[in-house]
Motif scaffolding. Structure first.
Motif, PDB file in Angstrom:
ATOM      1  N   LEU A  62       0.789  -1.231   0.000  1.00  0.00           N
ATOM      2  CA  LEU A  62       0.000   0.000   0.000  1.00  0.00           C
ATOM      3  C   LEU A  62       0.826   1.287   0.000  1.00  0.00           C
ATOM      4  CD1 LEU A  62      -2.792  -0.911   2.598  1.00  0.00           C
ATOM      5  CD2 LEU A  62      -2.815  -1.207   0.110  1.00  0.00           C
ATOM      6  N   GLY A  63       2.106   1.178   0.277  1.00  0.00           N
ATOM      7  CA  GLY A  63       2.921   2.384   0.384  1.00  0.00           C
ATOM      8  C   GLY A  63       2.884   2.933   1.797  1.00  0.00           C
ATOM      9  N   ARG A  75      -0.427   0.311  20.490  1.00  0.00           N
ATOM     10  CA  ARG A  75      -0.378  -0.402  19.212  1.00  0.00           C
ATOM     11  C   ARG A  75      -0.661   0.597  18.091  1.00  0.00           C
ATOM     12  NH1 ARG A  75      -4.636  -5.036  20.714  1.00  0.00           N
ATOM     13  NH2 ARG A  75      -5.767  -3.105  21.034  1.00  0.00           N
ATOM     14  N   GLU A  76       0.050   0.442  16.983  1.00  0.00           N
ATOM     15  CA  GLU A  76      -0.098   1.391  15.877  1.00  0.00           C
ATOM     16  C   GLU A  76      -1.340   1.110  15.034  1.00  0.00           C
ATOM     17  OE1 GLU A  76       3.409   1.619  13.436  1.00  0.00           O
ATOM     18  OE2 GLU A  76       4.492   2.791  14.942  1.00  0.00           O
ATOM     19  N   ASN A  77      -1.925   2.196  14.576  1.00  0.00           N
ATOM     20  CA  ASN A  77      -3.019   2.175  13.601  1.00  0.00           C
ATOM     21  C   ASN A  77      -2.577   3.047  12.436  1.00  0.00           C
ATOM     22  OD1 ASN A  77      -4.808   0.707  15.326  1.00  0.00           O
ATOM     23  ND2 ASN A  77      -5.203   2.609  16.425  1.00  0.00           N
ATOM     24  N   TRP A  78      -2.590   2.494  11.240  1.00  0.00           N
ATOM     25  CA  TRP A  78      -2.199   3.249  10.051  1.00  0.00           C
ATOM     26  C   TRP A  78      -3.451   3.633   9.267  1.00  0.00           C
ATOM     27  CZ3 TRP A  78       2.493   0.347   7.461  1.00  0.00           C
ATOM     28  CH2 TRP A  78       3.565   0.337   8.363  1.00  0.00           C
ATOM     29  N   VAL A  79      -3.470   4.890   8.821  1.00  0.00           N
ATOM     30  CA  VAL A  79      -4.607   5.380   8.045  1.00  0.00           C
ATOM     31  C   VAL A  79      -4.117   5.797   6.659  1.00  0.00           C
ATOM     32  CG1 VAL A  79      -6.441   7.108   7.906  1.00  0.00           C
ATOM     33  CG2 VAL A  79      -5.756   6.195  10.137  1.00  0.00           C
ATOM     34  N   TYR A  80      -4.756   5.252   5.653  1.00  0.00           N
ATOM     35  CA  TYR A  80      -4.538   5.640   4.256  1.00  0.00           C
ATOM     36  C   TYR A  80      -5.801   6.375   3.826  1.00  0.00           C
ATOM     37  CZ  TYR A  80      -0.751   2.225   4.198  1.00  0.00           C
ATOM     38  OH  TYR A  80       0.393   1.525   4.469  1.00  0.00           O
ATOM     39  N   ASP A  81      -5.673   7.623   3.457  1.00  0.00           N
ATOM     40  CA  ASP A  81      -6.820   8.424   3.061  1.00  0.00           C
ATOM     41  C   ASP A  81      -6.544   8.991   1.675  1.00  0.00           C
ATOM     42  OD1 ASP A  81      -9.317   9.531   3.405  1.00  0.00           O
ATOM     43  OD2 ASP A  81      -8.609  11.255   4.540  1.00  0.00           O
ATOM     44  N   LYS A  82      -7.264   8.516   0.693  1.00  0.00           N
ATOM     45  CA  LYS A  82      -7.031   8.914  -0.698  1.00  0.00           C
ATOM     46  C   LYS A  82      -8.275   9.573  -1.270  1.00  0.00           C
ATOM     47  CE  LYS A  82      -3.040   6.865  -0.643  1.00  0.00           C
ATOM     48  NZ  LYS A  82      -1.790   7.559  -0.680  1.00  0.00           N
ATOM     49  N   ILE A  83      -8.062  10.668  -1.991  1.00  0.00           N
ATOM     50  CA  ILE A  83      -9.136  11.370  -2.685  1.00  0.00           C
ATOM     51  C   ILE A  83      -8.712  11.522  -4.137  1.00  0.00           C
ATOM     52  CG2 ILE A  83     -10.474  13.500  -2.862  1.00  0.00           C
ATOM     53  CD1 ILE A  83      -9.921  13.911   0.138  1.00  0.00           C
ATOM     54  N   SER A  84      -9.609  11.208  -5.038  1.00  0.00           N
ATOM     55  CA  SER A  84      -9.317  11.270  -6.465  1.00  0.00           C
ATOM     56  C   SER A  84     -10.395  12.076  -7.171  1.00  0.00           C
ATOM     57  CB  SER A  84      -9.278   9.846  -7.022  1.00  0.00           C
ATOM     58  OG  SER A  84      -9.408   9.846  -8.409  1.00  0.00           O
ATOM     59  N   THR A  85      -9.976  13.002  -8.004  1.00  0.00           N
ATOM     60  CA  THR A  85     -10.900  13.761  -8.838  1.00  0.00           C
ATOM     61  C   THR A  85     -10.562  13.485 -10.294  1.00  0.00           C
ATOM     62  OG1 THR A  85     -11.047  15.529  -7.203  1.00  0.00           O
ATOM     63  CG2 THR A  85     -11.756  16.061  -9.429  1.00  0.00           C
ATOM     64  N   GLU A  86     -11.557  13.078 -11.041  1.00  0.00           N
ATOM     65  CA  GLU A  86     -11.355  12.801 -12.459  1.00  0.00           C
ATOM     66  C   GLU A  86     -12.213  13.747 -13.280  1.00  0.00           C
ATOM     67  OE1 GLU A  86     -12.284   8.745 -13.264  1.00  0.00           O
ATOM     68  OE2 GLU A  86     -10.539   7.988 -12.207  1.00  0.00           O
TER      69      GLU A  86
END
Length: 155
Positions: A62-63, A75-86
């Motif tokens: 996931l990067g 304990r760690e929590n990782w958040v991936y938050d992606k926004i895409s505009t097309e």
């Protein structure tokens, strides 16, 4: 003979120009397909992330996360938050022009242009959409995935 060669050349040029035309939807699909390899999607999360994976394996898939937090047990929590505009935009314009040639005396060749006529027009379309994807990966004390969740929206 000259007129026949001119007609063949004109038809060839028209077919080359028309072959290069794409609608906004076709262009958007081509752009999307080119980007799919590096893109974070729900399908990628479902296929690739598994309970027990190490944090290094998650980064490989996931990067780097957008945000790292810890819970009350550190304990760690990782958040991936992606926004895409097309945005896809397509326009076309076209026209038909005709040149009417008249003949002169025999043996004089082509000459005596009588006039020309033309019709032209233009059209366009634009489409914009947004998508969001939030992925939360929760790790245990040994930095292994203990749980993950995701939420996706499109508008």
């Amino acid at each position: 003979m000259l007129f026949k060669n001119f007609s063949l050349a004109a038809m060839g040029l028209a077919s080359v120009l028309l072959a290069g035309c794409q609608t906004a939807g076709e262009h958007a699909a081509a752009v999307r397909q080119a980007q799919d390899g590096d893109r974070l999607t729900v399908g990628k999360v479902q296929r690739e992330i598994r309970i027990g994976m190490t944090s290094a394996e998650v980064v490989e898939v996931l990067g780097s996360p957008n945000m790292v937090t810890t819970d009350d047990r550190r304990r760690e929590n990782w958040v991936y938050d992606k926004i895409s505009t097309e945005t896809a935009y397509s326009s076309s314009s076209g026209g038909v022009n005709a040149l009417i040639l008249g003949g002169g005396p025999i043996g004089a060749g082509i000459g005596g242009a009588l006039g020309g006529a033309g019709v032209s027009g233009a059209a366009g379309a634009r489409s914009t959409s947004q998508r969001t994807l939030t992925v939360i990966v929760k790790f245990d004390e040994n930095s292994r995935v203990r749980d993950f969740s995701y939420r996706s929206s499109s508008f």
